[in-house]
Design a protein around this motif. Structure first.
Motif, PDB file in Angstrom:
ATOM      1  N   UNK A  17       0.820  -1.207   0.000  1.00  0.00           N
ATOM      2  CA  UNK A  17       0.000   0.000   0.000  1.00  0.00           C
ATOM      3  C   UNK A  17       0.855   1.259   0.000  1.00  0.00           C
ATOM      4  N   UNK A  18       0.255   2.343  -0.484  1.00  0.00           N
ATOM      5  CA  UNK A  18       0.891   3.655  -0.450  1.00  0.00           C
ATOM      6  C   UNK A  18      -0.071   4.592   0.273  1.00  0.00           C
ATOM      7  N   UNK A  19       0.421   5.265   1.308  1.00  0.00           N
ATOM      8  CA  UNK A  19      -0.374   6.281   2.007  1.00  0.00           C
ATOM      9  C   UNK A  19       0.067   7.646   1.486  1.00  0.00           C
ATOM     10  N   UNK A  20      -0.915   8.533   1.263  1.00  0.00           N
ATOM     11  CA  UNK A  20      -0.627   9.817   0.636  1.00  0.00           C
ATOM     12  C   UNK A  20      -1.141  10.960   1.519  1.00  0.00           C
ATOM     13  N   UNK A  21      -0.235  11.881   1.878  1.00  0.00           N
ATOM     14  CA  UNK A  21      -0.636  13.054   2.635  1.00  0.00           C
ATOM     15  C   UNK A  21      -0.415  14.273   1.742  1.00  0.00           C
ATOM     16  N   UNK A  22      -1.517  14.818   1.269  1.00  0.00           N
ATOM     17  CA  UNK A  22      -1.476  16.028   0.463  1.00  0.00           C
ATOM     18  C   UNK A  22      -2.095  17.159   1.269  1.00  0.00           C
ATOM     19  N   UNK A  23      -2.164  18.335   0.695  1.00  0.00           N
ATOM     20  CA  UNK A  23      -2.587  19.538   1.409  1.00  0.00           C
ATOM     21  C   UNK A  23      -3.955  19.449   2.065  1.00  0.00           C
ATOM     22  N   UNK A  24      -4.856  18.606   1.566  1.00  0.00           N
ATOM     23  CA  UNK A  24      -6.201  18.563   2.122  1.00  0.00           C
ATOM     24  C   UNK A  24      -6.383  17.539   3.242  1.00  0.00           C
ATOM     25  N   UNK A  25      -5.344  16.789   3.592  1.00  0.00           N
ATOM     26  CA  UNK A  25      -5.467  15.751   4.621  1.00  0.00           C
ATOM     27  C   UNK A  25      -5.409  16.340   6.022  1.00  0.00           C
ATOM     28  N   UNK A  26      -4.460  17.228   6.270  1.00  0.00           N
ATOM     29  CA  UNK A  26      -4.341  17.854   7.583  1.00  0.00           C
ATOM     30  C   UNK A  26      -4.596  19.352   7.455  1.00  0.00           C
ATOM     31  N   UNK A  27      -5.074  19.988   8.530  1.00  0.00           N
ATOM     32  CA  UNK A  27      -5.508  21.386   8.424  1.00  0.00           C
ATOM     33  C   UNK A  27      -4.406  22.427   8.587  1.00  0.00           C
ATOM     34  N   UNK A  28      -3.206  22.100   8.181  1.00  0.00           N
ATOM     35  CA  UNK A  28      -2.119  23.081   8.208  1.00  0.00           C
ATOM     36  C   UNK A  28      -1.085  22.730   7.162  1.00  0.00           C
ATOM     37  N   UNK A  29      -0.273  23.710   6.815  1.00  0.00           N
ATOM     38  CA  UNK A  29       0.849  23.484   5.914  1.00  0.00           C
ATOM     39  C   UNK A  29       2.025  22.987   6.748  1.00  0.00           C
ATOM     40  N   UNK A  30       2.631  21.901   6.331  1.00  0.00           N
ATOM     41  CA  UNK A  30       3.747  21.325   7.071  1.00  0.00           C
ATOM     42  C   UNK A  30       5.002  22.164   6.869  1.00  0.00           C
ATOM     43  N   UNK A  31       5.585  22.620   7.975  1.00  0.00           N
ATOM     44  CA  UNK A  31       6.816  23.404   7.922  1.00  0.00           C
ATOM     45  C   UNK A  31       8.004  22.665   8.522  1.00  0.00           C
ATOM     46  N   UNK A  32       7.734  21.545   9.213  1.00  0.00           N
ATOM     47  CA  UNK A  32       8.823  20.759   9.798  1.00  0.00           C
ATOM     48  C   UNK A  32       8.377  19.313   9.880  1.00  0.00           C
ATOM     49  N   UNK A  33       9.304  18.403   9.585  1.00  0.00           N
ATOM     50  CA  UNK A  33       9.054  16.964   9.665  1.00  0.00           C
ATOM     51  C   UNK A  33      10.191  16.345  10.467  1.00  0.00           C
ATOM     52  N   UNK A  34       9.832  15.505  11.438  1.00  0.00           N
ATOM     53  CA  UNK A  34      10.849  14.742  12.165  1.00  0.00           C
ATOM     54  C   UNK A  34      10.242  13.418  12.600  1.00  0.00           C
ATOM     55  N   UNK A  35      11.088  12.503  13.050  1.00  0.00           N
ATOM     56  CA  UNK A  35      10.558  11.223  13.499  1.00  0.00           C
ATOM     57  C   UNK A  35      11.353  10.705  14.690  1.00  0.00           C
ATOM     58  N   UNK A  36      10.635   9.941  15.508  1.00  0.00           N
ATOM     59  CA  UNK A  36      11.208   9.309  16.696  1.00  0.00           C
ATOM     60  C   UNK A  36      11.391   7.828  16.386  1.00  0.00           C
ATOM     61  N   UNK A  37      12.540   7.279  16.745  1.00  0.00           N
ATOM     62  CA  UNK A  37      12.779   5.860  16.529  1.00  0.00           C
ATOM     63  C   UNK A  37      13.785   5.368  17.559  1.00  0.00           C
ATOM     64  N   UNK A  38      13.904   4.054  17.702  1.00  0.00           N
ATOM     65  CA  UNK A  38      14.773   3.438  18.704  1.00  0.00           C
ATOM     66  C   UNK A  38      14.475   3.968  20.102  1.00  0.00           C
ATOM     67  N   UNK A  39      13.209   4.231  20.379  1.00  0.00           N
ATOM     68  CA  UNK A  39      12.814   4.709  21.705  1.00  0.00           C
ATOM     69  C   UNK A  39      12.643   3.485  22.605  1.00  0.00           C
TER      70      UNK A  39
END
Length: 131
Positions: A17-39
């Motif tokens: 599967x492919x999940x797609x996040x375009x401008x209409x999915x969330x109610x804001x424009x994304x200005x920063x992306x980060x992720x948590x891992x190995x927690x």
């Protein structure tokens, strides 16, 4: 407390599967992306609220719990499906815990990092909410 789980549009395919996040999915424009891992499973992340910033949390792999507090009540949300994300609006305290092995939390944020947007003390957060 209003919790908003947003379903992420996906394209189903036998090859994966492919999940797609375009401008209409969330109610804001994304200005920063980060992720948590190995927690580590016994670690807690977050422990703060934001004054202006909104976040959208997506469990890319595994699972984790998000403890939310609005200054009056607390609610726990378990995230464990990569096609569903949690919208956290400004003024909500959040803590992330109970990470499964291999869990990855992707965070889309409405603003770039600004330390003065953080409330890192819970007592100050409660005072902020009562103003």
């Amino acid at each position: 407390m209003e919790i908003e789980i947003i379903e992420i549009p996906k394209i189903k395919d036998l090859r994966g599967n492919i999940a797609v996040i375009e401008n209409d999915v969330i109610p804001f424009t994304t200005k920063r992306v980060y992720y948590l891992y190995d927690v580590p499973s016994d670690a807690t992340r977050g422990g703060h609220a934001h004054i202006e910033l909104s976040q959208f949390l997506i469990p890319l792999s595994g699972s984790f719990d998000v403890i939310l507090h609005d200054g009056k009540e607390q609610q726990k949300v378990t995230l464990n499906k990569p096609d569903k994300g949690l919208l956290i609006k400004p003024g909500i305290w959040r803590e992330l815990e109970n990470f499964s092995s291999g869990a990855i939390c992707l965070v889309l944020a409405s603003e770039v990092y600004q330390e003065d947007d953080y409330i890192r003390d819970f007592d100050k957060f409660v005072l902020f909410k009562t103003r």
